[in-house]
Design a protein around this motif. Structure first.
Motif: not given
Length: 217
Positions: A38, A108-110, A112-115, A140-141, A144
């Protein structure tokens, strides 16, 4: 009947040990790799295109291996580390290596979803990269990540059952040696029922934990 209960009980304990320790090692390996993926991508806090590409390809290669083949490929390594490639303990190594890439991608995906706005706000307040990672990105992640790890643990249960084909122990080994090879349908059914219950419990706990984390955000 008592013999069946004893066999199922012992095999269930072996499966739980395999899944627990392989999950721990997979998280220890995969979570940091996911964070690296990430933070080094082109939108990360420390972009490093070359490093990210190499790491990403290595993880993809490991993810592409069917577990049974991976277990066979890792037999020499397992034997080198533990002195044996058969049994419950020996199965933990290939299980961990098989699950680690999935944990890395889930993490990594979780992340990436952080604002991005949250990250920018932390940067504006003078936070270092390390502080952004463990005070902003990871918290934050985390819901997920936990949800994804729950699915990984469920996959590990099925992988541990497949390990029984190569003498890995656990419920898979019990179902094959006693249920299939000795035509003991009752043992086969008992093994399947325990696996189903195990998966249901793991999913329930994972969902509750995820919902708790979401409520606390």
């Amino acid at each position: 009947m008592d013999q069946i209960l004893e066999l199922v009980g012992t095999s269930t304990l072996e499966t739980l040990l395999m899944v627990f320790f392989s999950t721990v090692f997979a998280i220890l390996i995969g979570f940091p790799l996911g964070v690296l993926l990430n933070v080094t991508n082109k939108y990360g806090i420390t972009p490093k295109a070359g490093f990210n590409l190499v790491l990403s390809r290595i993880i993809d290669v490991l993810r592409s291996f069917p577990f049974v083949i991976l277990m066979i490929v890792l037999l020499p390594l397992t034997r080198l580390i533990l002195g044996t490639a058969i049994g419950t303990t020996a199965t933990i190594i290939p299980l961990s290596i098989a699950a680690a890439p999935f944990v890395a991608r889930i993490t990594e995906t979780a992340l990436n979803e952080v604002d991005p706005g949250v990250v920018q706000a932390a940067r504006a307040m003078g936070s270092t990269n390390w502080q952004i990672i463990y005070k902003v990105l990871v918290p934050e992640a985390m819901p997920s990540v936990v949800s994804g790890i729950t699915l990984t643990v469920i996959n590990l249960v099925s992988y541990s059952a497949m390990a029984g084909t190569l003498g890995g122990g656990g419920l898979g080994d019990l179902a094959i040696r006693y249920g299939y090879q000795r035509f003991r349908t009752d043992v086969m059914i008992a093994s399947v029922v325990v696996i189903i219950v195990m998966v249901a419990v793991i999913q329930f706990v994972g969902t509750r934990l995820t919902n708790y984390m979401l409520a606390k955000r």
